[in-house]
Design a protein around this motif. Structure first.
Motif, short mmCIF file in Angstrom:
data_model
loop_
_atom_site.label_atom_id
_atom_site.label_comp_id
_atom_site.label_asym_id
_atom_site.label_seq_id
_atom_site.Cartn_x
_atom_site.Cartn_y
_atom_site.Cartn_z
N ASN A 1 14.00 16.89 8.15
CA ASN A 1 14.28 15.71 8.98
C ASN A 1 13.01 15.17 9.61
OD1 ASN A 1 16.97 15.79 8.40
ND2 ASN A 1 17.57 16.84 10.29
N LYS A 2 12.14 16.09 9.97
CA LYS A 2 10.88 15.68 10.56
C LYS A 2 10.04 14.91 9.51
CE LYS A 2 7.39 15.30 13.26
NZ LYS A 2 7.43 14.39 14.41
N LEU A 3 9.98 15.46 8.31
CA LEU A 3 9.23 14.79 7.25
C LEU A 3 9.82 13.42 6.95
CD1 LEU A 3 8.53 17.70 4.72
CD2 LEU A 3 7.01 16.76 6.45
N PHE A 4 11.15 13.35 7.00
CA PHE A 4 11.84 12.07 6.79
C PHE A 4 11.36 11.04 7.82
CE2 PHE A 4 15.17 8.97 7.41
CZ PHE A 4 15.66 8.73 6.14
N LYS A 5 11.34 11.47 9.08
CA LYS A 5 10.91 10.54 10.15
C LYS A 5 9.45 10.16 10.01
CE LYS A 5 14.19 11.98 13.63
NZ LYS A 5 14.24 13.26 14.37
N MET A 6 8.65 11.10 9.49
CA MET A 6 7.24 10.78 9.31
C MET A 6 7.04 9.78 8.18
SD MET A 6 5.67 14.58 9.88
CE MET A 6 3.97 14.23 9.40
N SER B 1 7.70 14.64 -2.15
CA SER B 1 6.88 14.17 -3.27
C SER B 1 5.59 13.54 -2.78
CB SER B 1 7.66 13.18 -4.13
OG SER B 1 7.82 11.97 -3.44
N GLY B 2 4.53 13.81 -3.50
CA GLY B 2 3.24 13.25 -3.11
C GLY B 2 2.61 13.96 -1.92
N THR B 3 3.19 15.08 -1.52
CA THR B 3 2.63 15.82 -0.39
C THR B 3 2.30 17.25 -0.83
OG1 THR B 3 4.64 16.87 0.43
CG2 THR B 3 4.25 14.60 1.10
N TRP C 1 9.52 7.71 6.84
CA TRP C 1 10.24 6.46 7.10
C TRP C 1 10.53 6.34 8.60
CZ3 TRP C 1 12.78 9.36 2.85
CH2 TRP C 1 12.36 8.88 1.58
N SER C 2 9.51 5.98 9.32
CA SER C 2 9.67 5.95 10.78
C SER C 2 10.68 4.91 11.24
CB SER C 2 8.32 5.71 11.44
OG SER C 2 7.68 4.60 10.84
N ASP C 3 10.88 3.84 10.45
CA ASP C 3 11.86 2.82 10.82
C ASP C 3 13.14 2.95 10.02
OD1 ASP C 3 10.09 1.66 12.68
OD2 ASP C 3 9.09 0.59 11.05
N GLY C 4 13.40 4.13 9.48
CA GLY C 4 14.57 4.33 8.65
C GLY C 4 14.21 4.24 7.18
N PHE C 5 15.09 4.77 6.35
CA PHE C 5 14.84 4.82 4.91
C PHE C 5 14.55 3.45 4.31
CE2 PHE C 5 16.45 4.50 0.55
CZ PHE C 5 15.80 5.55 -0.07
N ILE C 6 13.52 3.42 3.48
CA ILE C 6 13.25 2.23 2.67
C ILE C 6 12.99 2.71 1.25
CG2 ILE C 6 11.67 0.30 2.21
CD1 ILE C 6 11.00 0.33 5.22
N CYS C 7 13.78 2.21 0.30
CA CYS C 7 13.62 2.63 -1.09
C CYS C 7 12.22 2.26 -1.59
CB CYS C 7 14.69 1.98 -1.96
SG CYS C 7 14.44 2.27 -3.72
N PRO C 8 11.47 3.26 -2.10
CA PRO C 8 10.12 2.98 -2.58
C PRO C 8 10.12 2.11 -3.83
CG PRO C 8 10.61 5.35 -2.68
CD PRO C 8 11.85 4.66 -2.21
N HIS C 9 11.30 2.01 -4.45
CA HIS C 9 11.40 1.26 -5.69
C HIS C 9 11.79 -0.20 -5.46
CE1 HIS C 9 13.22 0.39 -9.79
NE2 HIS C 9 11.96 0.69 -10.04
N CYS C 10 12.85 -0.42 -4.65
CA CYS C 10 13.34 -1.80 -4.48
C CYS C 10 13.34 -2.29 -3.03
CB CYS C 10 14.75 -1.93 -5.08
SG CYS C 10 16.04 -1.17 -4.08
N GLY C 11 13.03 -1.41 -2.09
CA GLY C 11 12.95 -1.84 -0.70
C GLY C 11 14.27 -1.87 0.04
N VAL D 1 3.38 16.98 12.23
CA VAL D 1 4.45 17.97 12.36
C VAL D 1 4.30 18.76 13.65
CG1 VAL D 1 4.53 18.19 9.85
CG2 VAL D 1 3.47 19.99 11.19
N LEU D 2 3.12 18.72 14.21
CA LEU D 2 2.91 19.49 15.42
C LEU D 2 3.35 18.74 16.67
CD1 LEU D 2 -0.62 20.90 14.62
CD2 LEU D 2 1.58 21.96 14.22
N ASP D 3 3.71 17.47 16.49
CA ASP D 3 4.14 16.65 17.62
C ASP D 3 3.16 16.73 18.77
OD1 ASP D 3 6.56 15.50 16.81
OD2 ASP D 3 7.41 17.50 16.82
N MET D 4 1.91 16.62 18.44
CA MET D 4 0.94 16.70 19.51
C MET D 4 0.94 15.41 20.30
SD MET D 4 -2.06 19.07 18.20
CE MET D 4 -2.67 18.19 16.83
#
Ligand SMILES: [Zn+2]
Length: 149
Positions: free
Chosen positions: A24-29, A67-69, A31-41, A134-137
């Motif tokens: 969930n943390k990676l998700f927020k990192m 992916s990509g990380t 897509w900070s404004d919510g999910f956006i499809c990398p393919h179609c937006g 991820v450390l929420d510093m």
């Protein structure tokens, strides 16, 4: 100048005790404004828990937060990954591979590979993630903040 202040062991343990919380943390990192499809937006998706994929409701593209990380296709729990990042950054004297492997119950070779990837990931400016995220510093600006991130 930015000064970072890490969260405590207790706070860290409370936040990231399961793979789901880490994901969930990676998700927020990503897509900070919510999910956006990398393919179609498109912004709507459904989550496939068996493979941890976020599928776009419009074009069916399946996106993954890893992916990509450095976490891509890892067999090691994200909890352990997060802990290594935390340990590497919470002690300025550094932590040995042996120590990490003992503390996190990892084989020495596995710990070596993970630490290597994390160090690489942290020095990669083009990385999709700021691993330190991820450390929420808490970032504290001293003086001019015009330089940005
Ligand atoms: Zn899509």
């Amino acid at each position: 100048m930015v000064v970072y202040e890490a969260i405590t062991f207790f706070e860290f343990q409370k936040k990231y005790y399961s793979d789901e919380l880490c994901r969930n943390k990676l998700f927020k990192m990503r897509w900070s404004d919510g999910f956006i499809c990398p393919h179609c937006g498109n912004k709507t998706y459904s989550f496939h828990s068996t493979r941890n994929l976020y599928q776009c409701k419009k074009c069916k593209y399946q996106a993954s937060v890893t992916s990509g990380t450095i976490f891509h296709k890892t067999r090691v729990s994200l909890v352990k990954w997060f802990w290594i990042i935390y340990l590497l950054n919470s002690d300025k004297r550094g932590i040995s591979i042996l120590e990490v492997s003992k503390k996190l119950e990892l084989r020495y070779a596995t710990a070596w590979t993970m630490m290597h990837k994390i160090r690489e990931g942290m020095s990669d400016r083009d990385s999709k993630y700021d691993l330190l995220g991820v450390l929420d510093m808490n970032e504290t600006f001293i003086g001019s903040s015009s330089e940005g991130k």
